[in-house]
Structure formats: structure tokens, C-alpha cells
Design a protein around this motif. Structure first.
Motif, PDB file in Angstrom:
ATOM      1  N   PHE A 197      -0.830   4.821   2.220  1.00  0.00           N
ATOM      2  CA  PHE A 197      -2.500   5.864   2.944  1.00  0.00           C
ATOM      3  C   PHE A 197      -2.411   6.347   1.529  1.00  0.00           C
ATOM      4  O   PHE A 197      -1.524   6.723   0.569  1.00  0.00           O
ATOM      5  N   ASP A 198      -3.315   7.004   1.624  1.00  0.00           N
ATOM      6  CA  ASP A 198      -4.059   8.244   0.337  1.00  0.00           C
ATOM      7  C   ASP A 198      -3.051  10.037   0.368  1.00  0.00           C
ATOM      8  O   ASP A 198      -3.014   9.612   1.500  1.00  0.00           O
ATOM      9  N   ASP A 199      -3.252  10.720  -0.592  1.00  0.00           N
ATOM     10  CA  ASP A 199      -3.223  12.195  -0.134  1.00  0.00           C
ATOM     11  C   ASP A 199      -3.676  12.578   1.445  1.00  0.00           C
ATOM     12  O   ASP A 199      -3.263  13.355   1.964  1.00  0.00           O
ATOM     13  N   ALA A 200      -4.914  12.128   1.561  1.00  0.00           N
ATOM     14  CA  ALA A 200      -5.730  12.722   2.352  1.00  0.00           C
ATOM     15  C   ALA A 200      -6.025  11.857   4.548  1.00  0.00           C
ATOM     16  O   ALA A 200      -5.621  12.416   5.306  1.00  0.00           O
ATOM     17  N   GLY A 201      -4.153  11.160   4.015  1.00  0.00           N
ATOM     18  CA  GLY A 201      -4.058  10.202   4.871  1.00  0.00           C
ATOM     19  C   GLY A 201      -4.777   8.635   5.707  1.00  0.00           C
ATOM     20  O   GLY A 201      -5.013   8.538   7.092  1.00  0.00           O
ATOM     21  N   ASN A 202      -5.813   8.299   5.083  1.00  0.00           N
ATOM     22  CA  ASN A 202      -6.274   7.299   4.779  1.00  0.00           C
ATOM     23  C   ASN A 202      -5.887   6.549   3.922  1.00  0.00           C
ATOM     24  O   ASN A 202      -5.435   6.409   3.185  1.00  0.00           O
ATOM     25  N   PHE A 203      -6.451   4.829   4.724  1.00  0.00           N
ATOM     26  CA  PHE A 203      -4.814   3.830   4.779  1.00  0.00           C
ATOM     27  C   PHE A 203      -6.367   3.230   3.763  1.00  0.00           C
ATOM     28  O   PHE A 203      -7.647   2.505   4.643  1.00  0.00           O
ATOM     29  N   ASN A 204      -6.143   2.610   2.694  1.00  0.00           N
ATOM     30  CA  ASN A 204      -6.756   1.280   1.926  1.00  0.00           C
ATOM     31  C   ASN A 204      -5.898   0.459   1.354  1.00  0.00           C
ATOM     32  O   ASN A 204      -5.029   0.707   0.861  1.00  0.00           O
ATOM     33  N   ALA A 205      -7.115   0.077   1.098  1.00  0.00           N
ATOM     34  CA  ALA A 205      -6.601  -1.897   1.121  1.00  0.00           C
ATOM     35  C   ALA A 205      -6.310  -1.897  -0.969  1.00  0.00           C
ATOM     36  O   ALA A 205      -5.999  -0.961  -1.291  1.00  0.00           O
ATOM     37  N   LYS A 206      -5.242  -2.350  -0.887  1.00  0.00           N
ATOM     38  CA  LYS A 206      -4.507  -2.802  -1.909  1.00  0.00           C
ATOM     39  C   LYS A 206      -4.249  -4.289  -1.945  1.00  0.00           C
ATOM     40  O   LYS A 206      -4.510  -5.229  -1.062  1.00  0.00           O
ATOM     41  N   ALA A 207      -3.649  -4.993  -3.022  1.00  0.00           N
ATOM     42  CA  ALA A 207      -3.319  -6.351  -3.566  1.00  0.00           C
ATOM     43  C   ALA A 207      -2.382  -6.889  -3.008  1.00  0.00           C
ATOM     44  O   ALA A 207      -1.327  -5.370  -2.785  1.00  0.00           O
ATOM     45  N   PHE A 208      -2.230  -7.804  -1.847  1.00  0.00           N
ATOM     46  CA  PHE A 208      -1.371  -8.121  -1.137  1.00  0.00           C
ATOM     47  C   PHE A 208       0.219  -8.511  -1.803  1.00  0.00           C
ATOM     48  O   PHE A 208       0.324  -8.752  -2.917  1.00  0.00           O
ATOM     49  N   ALA A 209       1.004  -7.090  -1.351  1.00  0.00           N
ATOM     50  CA  ALA A 209       2.585  -7.976  -1.949  1.00  0.00           C
ATOM     51  C   ALA A 209       3.464  -7.544  -1.584  1.00  0.00           C
ATOM     52  O   ALA A 209       3.643  -6.252  -0.128  1.00  0.00           O
ATOM     53  N   LEU A 210       4.309  -8.520  -1.001  1.00  0.00           N
ATOM     54  CA  LEU A 210       5.826  -8.205  -0.222  1.00  0.00           C
ATOM     55  C   LEU A 210       6.417  -6.794  -0.551  1.00  0.00           C
ATOM     56  O   LEU A 210       6.880  -6.780  -1.697  1.00  0.00           O
ATOM     57  N   PRO A 211       6.698  -6.349   0.497  1.00  0.00           N
ATOM     58  CA  PRO A 211       7.712  -4.868   0.692  1.00  0.00           C
ATOM     59  C   PRO A 211       8.889  -5.020  -0.031  1.00  0.00           C
ATOM     60  O   PRO A 211       9.384  -6.020   0.188  1.00  0.00           O
ATOM     61  N   ALA A 212       9.508  -4.263  -1.024  1.00  0.00           N
ATOM     62  CA  ALA A 212      10.943  -4.528  -1.392  1.00  0.00           C
ATOM     63  C   ALA A 212      11.811  -4.876  -0.254  1.00  0.00           C
ATOM     64  O   ALA A 212      11.939  -3.890   0.640  1.00  0.00           O
ATOM     65  N   PRO A 213      12.604  -5.649  -0.480  1.00  0.00           N
ATOM     66  CA  PRO A 213      13.353  -5.524  -0.109  1.00  0.00           C
ATOM     67  C   PRO A 213      14.825  -4.605   0.528  1.00  0.00           C
ATOM     68  O   PRO A 213      15.941  -4.869   1.615  1.00  0.00           O
ATOM     69  N   ASN A 214      14.769  -4.074  -0.893  1.00  0.00           N
ATOM     70  CA  ASN A 214      16.162  -2.895  -0.213  1.00  0.00           C
ATOM     71  C   ASN A 214      15.138  -1.817  -1.196  1.00  0.00           C
ATOM     72  O   ASN A 214      14.258  -1.277  -1.513  1.00  0.00           O
ATOM     73  N   THR A 215      16.199  -1.077  -0.981  1.00  0.00           N
ATOM     74  CA  THR A 215      15.526   0.049  -1.801  1.00  0.00           C
ATOM     75  C   THR A 215      16.344   0.099  -3.493  1.00  0.00           C
ATOM     76  O   THR A 215      15.776   1.265  -3.431  1.00  0.00           O
ATOM     77  N   GLY A 216      15.835  -0.522  -4.128  1.00  0.00           N
ATOM     78  CA  GLY A 216      15.961  -0.711  -5.628  1.00  0.00           C
ATOM     79  C   GLY A 216      17.890  -0.607  -5.877  1.00  0.00           C
ATOM     80  O   GLY A 216      17.489  -0.813  -7.106  1.00  0.00           O
TER      81      GLY A 216
END
Length: 224
Positions: A197-216
Motif C-alpha cells: 500500500f502507498d501513502d494514499a492507501g492504494n495497493f500497488n504491484a511489486k516484485a514477488f518476495a516472500l514475507p519475512a519469517p520473523n521480526t528481524g
């Protein structure tokens, strides 16, 4: 007949760009099909696709993605009465897993980002089938027939027919531009893997990437 189109999902300046799309026209009976796919994970998978509707899709039930093993055993991702539809029928006795939206989809001016999640091993029944539009989960549902825990899907069934653009073994063809489809075998993912989501709340495509498995947090083996 499939035609390459210049129409594409919008993206912020400098962001990931989807350069091309395929146009599916019900009048041309256009589709993509694989007849003998390898066996995949039938307990967990994610399908994400960018779609710009191009004419009526009322009762075009399975054209976003469809799988069929034999008579009475099929899975359909598409539209019913212009409502988003996600259905799995595993046997000819009529045992059916199905959710559908109350919202209707008739905007022909822009791309939708649809995400479908099959996660039948989930302990929570309502989490086993999930649908998202533009990054937000669809919770206002007209139908809520969730699968039993551990129910297998027809999608990913070895040696079954799979199609995009047509509900397999039917005359239901879609009208749309389809771009950047992703089928992730074995993982039940959120839309965050495919967009943001951008600052206006719109959902934009991005290159596929697995979400991080933890908080870092960095984990190290214990010597004990």
C-alpha cells in the motif's frame, strides 16, 4: 486466440512495472491450458493475479483459474453473478467447499489485484479458504461453506486439467486482461508477497518476495 495487450496495472513512479498482459475474449474461446501437470501440494497454495475486466463476466465461474480431474471433481476461481467465487468440489456426491462475495465486480476501467488462498490444514475453519481484492481481505461473504480440516483441493491434483481463461470442460470463458499471475505451491501467503500500500492507501504491484519469517531477530544455535 490470445492477444498481447499494452494495458497494465498502474504503479507508482519508479515502482515495479508489469509491462504486458494477455487479453482473453469469450467470443474467441481463448484460454491457457495444461493437461498433465505434476502433482503439487493440495493442502496449501496461493494464487495471485492482476485482472482488468473487459465486458460482462456474469456466471463466468472458473475462468481466473480452473482445475478438473473428472466428472464431479473440479475447482473454480472466477465469478458468479459478477461476485467473486472460490469453489472446490472433490467428489461426485456433491461435497462442496465454497465461498463467494456479496460485492459485485463490474469496474472495467482499472485493474483488480485478486489473491486466493487455500490453507485447509488451518485449525480455524474460516481461514482455510480466503479471498483478497486489492490487498484487502473479502470478509462480506454470501456463501461460507468452508472445507473440513485437511481437505485436499482439485487444483494440484496429478494429471488433472488446469486452465486460465476458461472454466475447464465448460463453455464459460472470461473477458479480461490478465497480467502477472503467480501460483505459489505449498504456501498460504498474504497479498503482501505481491504488492504493498502507498501513502494514499492504494495497493500497488511489486516484485514477488516472500514475507519475512520473523521480526528481524537473529537466532543462533544453542550449544546446550
Amino acid at each position: 486466440t490470445l492477444r498481447m495487450g499494452a494495458s497494465q496495472p498502474a504503479a507508482a513512479d519508479g515502482a515495479y512495472q508489469i509491462e504486458k498482459s494477455l487479453r482473453f475474449d469469450s467470443g474467441d474461446s481463448s484460454k491457457l491450458k495444461i493437461t498433465t501437470p505434476p502433482k503439487g501440494n493440495r493442502l496449501a497454495w496461493t494464487y495471485h493475479v492482476s485482472v482488468k475486466l473487459n465486458g460482462s463476466n456474469s456466471n463466468k465461474k472458473g475462468w481466473l483459474l480452473s482445475g478438473r480431474k473428472e466428472s464431479g471433481k473440479y475447482m473454480s476461481l472466477g465469478f458468479k453473478d459478477d461476485c467473486l467465487w472460490f469453489k472446490n468440489r472433490i467428489d461426485s456426491d456433491g461435497v462442496t467447499d465454497e465461498i463467494s462475495s456479496n460485492a459485485i465486480f463490474r469496474d472495467y476501467s482499472a485493474f483488480y489485484f485478486f489473491t486466493f488462498v487455500w490453507d485447509s490444514n488451518n485449525e480455524v475453519a474460516s481461514e482455510r479458504m480466503r479471498m483478497y481484492c486489492n490487498g484487502k481481505r473479502i470478509t462480506d461473504l454470501a456463501t461460507t461453506d468452508y472445507p473440513a480440516q485437511g481437505q485436499v483441493s482439485v487444483i494440484n491434483w496429478e494429471e488433472s486439467n488446469h486452465t486460465i481463461g476458461q472454466e475447464e470442460d465448460s463453455t464459460q470463458y472470461g473477458n479480461a486482461y490478465i497480467a502477472d499471475p503467480h501460483f505459489i505451491d505449498g504456501l498460504a501467503l498474504s497479498p503482501e508477497a505481491f504488492g504493498s500500500f502507498d501513502d494514499a492507501g492504494n495497493f500497488n504491484a511489486k516484485a514477488f518476495a516472500l514475507p519475512a519469517p520473523n521480526t528481524g531477530v537473529t537466532w543462533t544455535p544453542s550449544s546446550g
